[in-house]
Design a protein around this motif. Structure first.
Motif, PDB file in Angstrom:
ATOM      1  N   THR A  16      40.809  29.084  45.551  1.00  0.00           N
ATOM      2  CA  THR A  16      41.343  27.763  45.240  1.00  0.00           C
ATOM      3  C   THR A  16      41.613  27.768  43.742  1.00  0.00           C
ATOM      4  N   CYS A  17      42.899  27.725  43.396  1.00  0.00           N
ATOM      5  CA  CYS A  17      43.279  27.831  41.985  1.00  0.00           C
ATOM      6  C   CYS A  17      43.869  26.506  41.524  1.00  0.00           C
ATOM      7  N   LEU A  18      43.175  25.827  40.615  1.00  0.00           N
ATOM      8  CA  LEU A  18      43.579  24.516  40.126  1.00  0.00           C
ATOM      9  C   LEU A  18      44.147  24.584  38.707  1.00  0.00           C
ATOM     10  N   VAL A  19      44.564  25.777  38.284  1.00  0.00           N
ATOM     11  CA  VAL A  19      45.143  25.988  36.958  1.00  0.00           C
ATOM     12  C   VAL A  19      46.447  26.771  37.109  1.00  0.00           C
ATOM     13  N   PRO A  20      47.324  26.694  36.100  1.00  0.00           N
ATOM     14  CA  PRO A  20      48.569  27.470  36.173  1.00  0.00           C
ATOM     15  C   PRO A  20      48.294  28.980  36.207  1.00  0.00           C
ATOM     16  N   THR A  21      49.165  29.704  36.882  1.00  0.00           N
ATOM     17  CA  THR A  21      49.077  31.167  36.929  1.00  0.00           C
ATOM     18  C   THR A  21      50.432  31.771  36.604  1.00  0.00           C
ATOM     19  N   HIS A  22      50.428  33.051  36.348  1.00  0.00           N
ATOM     20  CA  HIS A  22      51.653  33.781  36.077  1.00  0.00           C
ATOM     21  C   HIS A  22      51.505  35.211  36.592  1.00  0.00           C
ATOM     22  N   SER A  23      52.621  35.903  36.767  1.00  0.00           N
ATOM     23  CA  SER A  23      52.551  37.296  37.205  1.00  0.00           C
ATOM     24  C   SER A  23      52.104  38.166  36.044  1.00  0.00           C
ATOM     25  N   ASP A  24      51.486  39.297  36.385  1.00  0.00           N
ATOM     26  CA  ASP A  24      50.874  40.152  35.377  1.00  0.00           C
ATOM     27  C   ASP A  24      50.840  41.578  35.907  1.00  0.00           C
ATOM     28  N   ALA A  25      50.853  42.534  35.022  1.00  0.00           N
ATOM     29  CA  ALA A  25      50.696  43.941  35.406  1.00  0.00           C
ATOM     30  C   ALA A  25      49.661  44.565  34.474  1.00  0.00           C
ATOM     31  N   ALA A  26      48.842  45.448  35.042  1.00  0.00           N
ATOM     32  CA  ALA A  26      47.815  46.125  34.256  1.00  0.00           C
ATOM     33  C   ALA A  26      47.582  47.503  34.860  1.00  0.00           C
ATOM     34  N   PHE A  27      47.264  48.463  34.001  1.00  0.00           N
ATOM     35  CA  PHE A  27      46.985  49.810  34.468  1.00  0.00           C
ATOM     36  C   PHE A  27      45.556  49.869  34.989  1.00  0.00           C
ATOM     37  N   ASP A  28      45.403  50.329  36.224  1.00  0.00           N
ATOM     38  CA  ASP A  28      44.091  50.474  36.865  1.00  0.00           C
ATOM     39  C   ASP A  28      43.659  51.929  36.705  1.00  0.00           C
ATOM     40  N   LYS A  29      42.635  52.161  35.876  1.00  0.00           N
ATOM     41  CA  LYS A  29      42.171  53.529  35.610  1.00  0.00           C
ATOM     42  C   LYS A  29      41.636  54.207  36.859  1.00  0.00           C
ATOM     43  N   ALA A  61      42.500  53.719  40.030  1.00  0.00           N
ATOM     44  CA  ALA A  61      43.599  54.074  40.926  1.00  0.00           C
ATOM     45  C   ALA A  61      44.637  54.951  40.227  1.00  0.00           C
ATOM     46  N   ASN A  62      44.545  55.040  38.897  1.00  0.00           N
ATOM     47  CA  ASN A  62      45.512  55.792  38.089  1.00  0.00           C
ATOM     48  C   ASN A  62      46.939  55.308  38.372  1.00  0.00           C
ATOM     49  N   ALA A  63      47.092  53.958  38.390  1.00  0.00           N
ATOM     50  CA  ALA A  63      48.392  53.371  38.711  1.00  0.00           C
ATOM     51  C   ALA A  63      48.494  51.966  38.125  1.00  0.00           C
ATOM     52  N   MET A  64      49.739  51.516  37.955  1.00  0.00           N
ATOM     53  CA  MET A  64      49.969  50.125  37.566  1.00  0.00           C
ATOM     54  C   MET A  64      49.686  49.250  38.769  1.00  0.00           C
ATOM     55  N   LYS A  65      49.030  48.128  38.540  1.00  0.00           N
ATOM     56  CA  LYS A  65      48.742  47.159  39.589  1.00  0.00           C
ATOM     57  C   LYS A  65      49.312  45.816  39.159  1.00  0.00           C
ATOM     58  N   TYR A  66      49.785  45.062  40.127  1.00  0.00           N
ATOM     59  CA  TYR A  66      50.423  43.782  39.850  1.00  0.00           C
ATOM     60  C   TYR A  66      49.541  42.659  40.369  1.00  0.00           C
ATOM     61  N   ASN A  67      49.380  41.631  39.547  1.00  0.00           N
ATOM     62  CA  ASN A  67      48.410  40.576  39.782  1.00  0.00           C
ATOM     63  C   ASN A  67      49.027  39.207  39.553  1.00  0.00           C
ATOM     64  N   MET A  68      48.283  38.190  39.963  1.00  0.00           N
ATOM     65  CA  MET A  68      48.463  36.836  39.468  1.00  0.00           C
ATOM     66  C   MET A  68      47.374  36.675  38.419  1.00  0.00           C
ATOM     67  N   ALA A  69      47.682  36.008  37.327  1.00  0.00           N
ATOM     68  CA  ALA A  69      46.714  35.879  36.235  1.00  0.00           C
ATOM     69  C   ALA A  69      46.757  34.463  35.680  1.00  0.00           C
ATOM     70  N   GLY A  70      45.724  34.122  34.923  1.00  0.00           N
ATOM     71  CA  GLY A  70      45.667  32.816  34.308  1.00  0.00           C
ATOM     72  C   GLY A  70      44.439  32.666  33.439  1.00  0.00           C
ATOM     73  N   VAL A  71      44.272  31.461  32.926  1.00  0.00           N
ATOM     74  CA  VAL A  71      43.122  31.108  32.099  1.00  0.00           C
ATOM     75  C   VAL A  71      42.537  29.826  32.680  1.00  0.00           C
ATOM     76  N   CYS A  72      41.213  29.802  32.801  1.00  0.00           N
ATOM     77  CA  CYS A  72      40.543  28.599  33.285  1.00  0.00           C
ATOM     78  C   CYS A  72      39.334  28.316  32.398  1.00  0.00           C
ATOM     79  N   ARG A  73      38.752  27.146  32.563  1.00  0.00           N
ATOM     80  CA  ARG A  73      37.548  26.771  31.820  1.00  0.00           C
ATOM     81  C   ARG A  73      36.294  26.933  32.674  1.00  0.00           C
ATOM     82  N   GLU A  74      36.471  26.897  34.009  1.00  0.00           N
ATOM     83  CA  GLU A  74      35.337  27.072  34.923  1.00  0.00           C
ATOM     84  C   GLU A  74      35.749  27.979  36.069  1.00  0.00           C
ATOM     85  N   PHE A  75      34.848  28.882  36.432  1.00  0.00           N
ATOM     86  CA  PHE A  75      35.036  29.768  37.580  1.00  0.00           C
ATOM     87  C   PHE A  75      33.759  29.724  38.406  1.00  0.00           C
TER      88      PHE A  75
END
Length: 82
Positions: free
Chosen positions: A42-55, A57-71
Motif C-alpha cells: 500500500t503506497c500512499l506517496v508518489p513513486t517513479h521508475s528507477d534502475a539500479a545495478f544488482d550485484k 544478479a550481475n544485471a540492471m534491475k528496474y524498480n518503482m522507487a520513492g521517498v516516504c516518512r514512515e514504512f
C-alpha cells in the motif's frame, strides 16, 4: 509475520519477487542495504521508475522507487509507505 515500523527520510525501491515460489511474498522492498519480502504493498506517496545495478544478479534491475516518512509491515505482510 513480525510487524516492522521505520520512520525518517526513507528512500525505497519496489520490485516483483520472481523467486517467490510457493510463498505469498510477491514483492521485494529495498531500503538502504536491507531487503524486506512482503505479500502486498500500500503506497500512499508518489513513486517513479528507477534502475539500479544488482550485484547479486550481475544485471540492471528496474524498480518503482520513492521517498516516504514512515514504512511499516503489518502482521499480514503488507508493506505500507506513508
Amino acid at each position: 509475520m513480525t510487524p516492522i515500523h521505520l520512520s525518517g527520510d526513507i528512500h525505497f525501491r519496489l520490485r516483483f519477487n520472481t523467486q517467490h515460489g510457493d510463498t505469498n511474498l510477491h514483492w521485494r522492498v529495498f531500503i538502504e542495504d536491507r531487503e524486506y519480502l512482503v505479500a502486498g504493498i500500500t503506497c500512499l506517496v508518489p513513486t517513479h521508475s528507477d534502475a539500479a545495478f544488482d550485484k547479486e544478479a550481475n544485471a540492471m534491475k528496474y524498480n518503482m522507487a520513492g521517498v516516504c516518512r514512515e514504512f511499516s509491515i503489518d502482521e499480514q505482510g503488507i508493506a505500507i509507505f506513508r
